[in-house]
Structures are given as C-alpha cells and as structure tokens.
Design an enzyme around this catalytic site. Structure first.
Site, short mmCIF file in Angstrom:
data_model
loop_
_atom_site.label_atom_id
_atom_site.label_comp_id
_atom_site.label_asym_id
_atom_site.label_seq_id
_atom_site.Cartn_x
_atom_site.Cartn_y
_atom_site.Cartn_z
N HIS A 260 85.70 61.14 78.53
CA HIS A 260 84.35 61.46 78.07
C HIS A 260 84.14 62.96 78.01
O HIS A 260 84.62 63.72 78.85
CB HIS A 260 83.31 60.82 79.01
CG HIS A 260 83.51 59.35 79.19
ND1 HIS A 260 82.98 58.42 78.34
CD2 HIS A 260 84.23 58.67 80.11
CE1 HIS A 260 83.34 57.20 78.74
NE2 HIS A 260 84.10 57.32 79.80
N ASP B 117 77.75 59.40 73.33
CA ASP B 117 78.26 59.13 74.67
C ASP B 117 77.78 60.20 75.66
O ASP B 117 77.91 61.39 75.41
CB ASP B 117 79.80 59.11 74.59
CG ASP B 117 80.49 58.97 75.93
OD1 ASP B 117 79.85 58.53 76.89
OD2 ASP B 117 81.70 59.30 76.00
#
Length: 570
Positions: A369, A196
């Site tokens: 994130h 990610d």
C-alpha cells in the site's frame, strides 16, 4: 468521457470503510449496477467461533436484475474472499486479470461453491462496453501481479477505483504501475477517485521491493544453517524474492503451507515464474537430503498467517520439527494491525528456541500500500473533481482526506463515507442521499449469516463465566421431586473444589421447586425463571461471577415412569 448522457450516477460502499478488508463498492450508472471487489475480513476478537466476515449483500439482492458485472482489482482475500457467497445468490460475469480470476476460482472451490461461475480474464489494455458505459483498466504495483485499477467512464467523467496500490520505481513487468494510463485518465477528466488509504498515516514513499530483495540476499548469505522465511501466502513478490535469493546463495527452497503451495502452482501454470526459479523448489520430503546451509523454508500458517506456523515450530509442534540452533528466521512482512503483540511473542519464542532472527525495521518493512507521497502522486496523476478515501479504518480515511485537501481539493468535494452511505450525482453535483443496509455477514462453518448478535452475546457469556445447568425431574400430579436437583458446571467452577457451593445451590433449587409445586396452577416458565433469577443472585453473591444458567425441567408420568423433557430454554 462517454458520449451517452448519464442522468443518474451513484456510489455506495458496502465494505472496506472503517475496517481492514471486506472491500466492496457498488457503482451505479443510470439503470446499470457494477460491483468492484467482494472481499472478506478476519473476525474481530469478540466474534467468537466465527471463521470469516463478508459484506451484507442485501442491497445487491434487492437490485440483482440491474447488476451487470463484478470487477476484481487483485487476488487477495480482501478483494475476492467473499465472492462465492455472493455468486450463490447472483449470476453475473466476473472480470479480473488472469491470475486474479484463477485465484478466485480456487477460493470458490475451498469455500465449497457448487454453482456455475462466469469468470472472464481481461488484460489492462482491454476496453469493455456495457450499454453505453465503457470500463477500462490500468495495472498497479502491489505485492501480487495482475493488480488493476478500474475506471468506469460516464458522461461526467471517469469514476476510478485504484484497488490496492503503491508506486515502486524499481518494479518491472507484472508489478509495474502504468502511470502513463493514469495520467491520460487525468487529462480526459476524472469525476471521482476512490483511492486505497491503508498506509495514509505513513510519511514518505513506500519501501521499494528492491531494498527488501537486497536485505534478503544479505540475510541468506550470512546464515550458517537453515533459512526460514515467514510470509503471507498471498505475497507473491516475497516468494519470488526468496527464489531469486536462493539462486544467488546456492540454496534449495521448500514451500510449507497448502495455500502457498497452490499459489505457487498457479503462478507456474500462468508463466509468472521462470524455469530457473522453479528449479530451486524441492519437496518437503527432500529437505533432509541437503545440508542445513543449503536449505530455505518458506513458511505460512492457517489462512496464510505466517506467525502461527513459526509459533508451532518454536514449540516443536510442526511437522518440520523444532527450530534448531543455527536457524535464521527472516521476518520482513509487517504484522496485520492488531497482531503486533502476537508478533513480539513469536519473536521471543523463536529466540528462546535458539534462532537468529532478522526482522525488517520500519524502514525495511514493505507493504503493498502507498505511503503519503504515493497517495499524493495518484491524486496528482488523476486530478479528480471528487475524492473518496476507501479501504482502511477511520483514521486512515481521515488522514487520506487531509492529504487530498492539502493538494488543493476543496473539503466540500472530499467525502469520508461509512458503509452503506449513498453518494448521488444529480444536476451536476454530488450529494449524500441516505443509506442502504450494510454491515457484516458472519460465516461460521457452513452457516452463512445465521449467527447474529444474540448468539455472539451468548458465546461471550459462555467464554467469560461458563454455564451452570440445573436438571430436575418432577411428578406433577403428586407435586414432588423424583430426582435431582442435579447441577452441572462447565467453565464456571471446579466441582471437586467447590462442594459447599454446589450443596448450597442444590438446596436453594430444591426449595424453589418445592414452593412452586405447592402453588395452584403452577406454571413451568415461572418456575424456571424463579430458579434462574434466585440462583443467579446467589452465585454472584458467592463468586462475583455471572454464569449462564440453564434450567431443564423433566416430568415423569405415573403410568410408565418414563421421563419426558418438557422444555429446554435459557
């Protein structure tokens, strides 16, 4: 590491690269094809009328007999939102955590999926086997519980996809990252890491949710009236923080928004919310039974977008009425990229309505994130031979690639791919091996993929300069105009204030049609093209605008004088 020797390994991203959302990656091991996530993204500003965008499934359709499984990393739309459109064409088992599969089932119902879907809930300790290929999972920290990373084990090492993740040392239970499992994977050997990248430009560590929880309790305690918390409907940890803060400050919580309410019910059914937290929730109809200081509203809008609901409340157009003087609006979720201006206008409208606004500064904004130090930790735990940044726009991917190179991964072993690129492992090395079809499938209402670039171009033209329709009825045999020209303007000019322009346009069209009628072997398409071209030049000369011009030619027969439309075309 698998004992079975695998000769053919291929990685093909079909979405999530160079964009935010629409995550989808194909992993091929010999003749078996595995899919990780099937997400959606919101339409871009020039995709007028489009509801959502999902990946192009052409490559999967061409290889549908080889598809063995779909793995969902978490329950957000960027991972599950496109699933129903793929399952309408491919029947294959879908694996994910209990919460992820439950949310995916709800999404299928919302998207009017009428087929049969084979969902199989798994836990992070489970090991699946597919004809010599083993697949394992590890829990990651994210804004929604039940988030998994996926490891596909091959004879050359594991191919690991992190899904969405961050590292939060204060996270517990369903939000805790299983770092031990990650380290064991790294020790056994990771061939390739797909990681990610969405916050790869942000230095430091991701903000801990414990810090956000403390700030929220502080805001709740200071508020003299109602507390209104804006949140994305998919942000489960934020909902839990609101409920916990309400207990500490003696407030009841009302949930506003169908999507968030369905999520709340699913969390209750799966045991993610304790009875104590559930007791804090009241119905919207009960809000007026409590004093403003005893109430908290959790607000989301259409598709979980919180800013929309706050704007309507600021204007007094929401079912809960207008923002009141004394209300405290808590906004601790950063806007989606591209929505920064909308957020600032929303804050301005709330302030004008009399609200006290609590926003998280850059130090207090918490996303799901990892920041740069979190990304470094993931790489150091897994120690991959090959690194592929995924899930983000180009700047995020390249920033993540630089981080990996700074940790000692050679640049030749780092691949910044584009959607559709084929990365093939053969004879002990990875190499790019051409491309497959990849791109966007546009969803407009019930239409799937039937809107293309030409239609979008027409919609843009209509939105910019409008449409100008010309209707003429002819008697071809006698070569004369029976009625018209009648001109209709929509989105071009206001007719009552442009009478001279309309009159001159009518005269021009009349002249063109009469000249065409006098020609031998008069051709309808040529007549319409002449009307279109000459009228286009005339209108642009007068207005500097370029409306879409639509000539409609009608013919009347001598026998019954009934109009018959010969053709309608642009």
């Amino acid at each position: 590491m698998s004992k079975t020797k695998h000769e053919h390994i291929q990685i093909i991203p079909l979405g999530g690269l160079g964009e935010i959302g629409k995550n989808m990656t194909v992993i091929e091991v010999d003749e078996q094809l595995f899919i990780i996530d099937v997400g959606l993204k919101s339409p871009e500003t020039d995709m007028l009328g489009i509801d959502i965008v999902v990946p192009d499934f052409q490559y999967v359709m061409e290889n549908r007999d080889r598809v063995r499984a779909i793995f969902l990393t978490h329950g957000h739309d960027e991972a599950i939102g496109g699933l129903s459109y793929l399952l309408r064409r491919v029947r294959v088992p879908v694996y994910g955590s209990a919460l992820t599969t439950a949310l995916a089932k709800d999404r299928l119902k919302e998207q009017d999926f009428r087929g049969e879907a084979d969902f199989r809930a798994v836990h992070s300790d489970q090991l699946l086997t597919f004809d010599g290929v083993k697949v394992s999972f590890f829990q990651t920290a994210h804004t929604i519980p039940g988030s998994f990373g996926v490891a596909i084990h091959t004879s050359e090492g594991a191919i690991v996809h992190t899904g969405d993740f961050k590292f939060d040392q204060s996270a517990k239970g369903a939000y805790e990252a299983e770092m031990g499992k990650m380290a064991v994977l790294g020790q056994k050997g990771v061939l390739c890491l797909l990681s990610d990248s969405l916050d790869a430009e942000r230095p430091g560590h991701a903000v801990s949710e414990a810090t956000i929880a403390q700030a929220m309790v502080k805001a709740f305690s200071r508020a003299e009236g109602r507390v209104i918390v804006s949140s994305y409907a998919s942000n489960v940890v934020r909902l839990q923080q609101v409920l916990e803060s309400s207990i500490k400050t003696n407030r009841k919580v009302a949930i506003v928004g169908r999507t968030l309410l369905r999520l709340y019910e699913t969390l209750c059914n799966l045991g993610y919310l304790s009875e104590e937290l559930q007791e804090q929730v009241i119905s919207l109809n009960s809000v007026n039974e409590f004093a403003p200081k005893e109430v908290c509203l959790v607000v989301t809008g259409h598709s979980g977008e919180p800013l929309e609901a706050l704007q309507r409340m600021a204007r007094g157009q929401h079912k809960l009425g207008r923002i009141q003087t004394g209300d405290t609006v808590v906004m601790m979720t950063p806007p989606n990229p591209g929505n920064e201006l909308v957020m600032m206008k929303t804050i301005d409208a709330l302030a004008r309505a009399g609200a006290e606004i609590v926003t998280g500064d850059k130090k207090l904004y918490a996303t799901g994130h990892g920041s740069q130090e979190d990304l470094k930790l993931m790489i150091n735990l897994l120690k991959p031979k090959i690194f592929i940044p995924v899930q983000g726009e180009d700047r995020h991917l390249r920033s993540h690639a630089r981080i990996a190179e700074g940790l000692g991964i050679p640049s030749r072993d780092i691949y910044v791919l584009e959607k559709g690129d084929r990365l093939l492992w053969k004879d002990g090395v990875f190499r790019t091996a051409g491309r497959v079809q990849a791109g966007n499938t546009l969803i407009d209402g019930s239409g799937v993929g039937d809107i293309g670039n030409i239609v979008l171009r027409d919609r843009r033209l209509l939105s910019q300069d409008g449409i100008f329709i010309v209707v003429v009825t002819l008697d071809r045999r006698n070569k004369k105009i029976i009625s018209g020209p009648e001109l209709i303007s929509r989105g071009f000019v206001y007719v009552r204030e442009s009478e001279q322009l309309m009159t001159q346009s009518e005269e021009l069209v009349k002249t063109i049609v009469e000249q065409s009628l006098q020609q031998d072997g008069m051709d309808w398409s040529t007549m319409k093209q002449n009307v279109r071209d000459q009228l286009y030049n005339f209108l642009f000369e007068r207005t500097k605008r370029r409306p879409m011009i639509l000539p409609i030619i009608m013919e009347v027969s001598k026998e019954n004088r009934s109009a018959q439309q010969v053709s309608v075309e642009k």
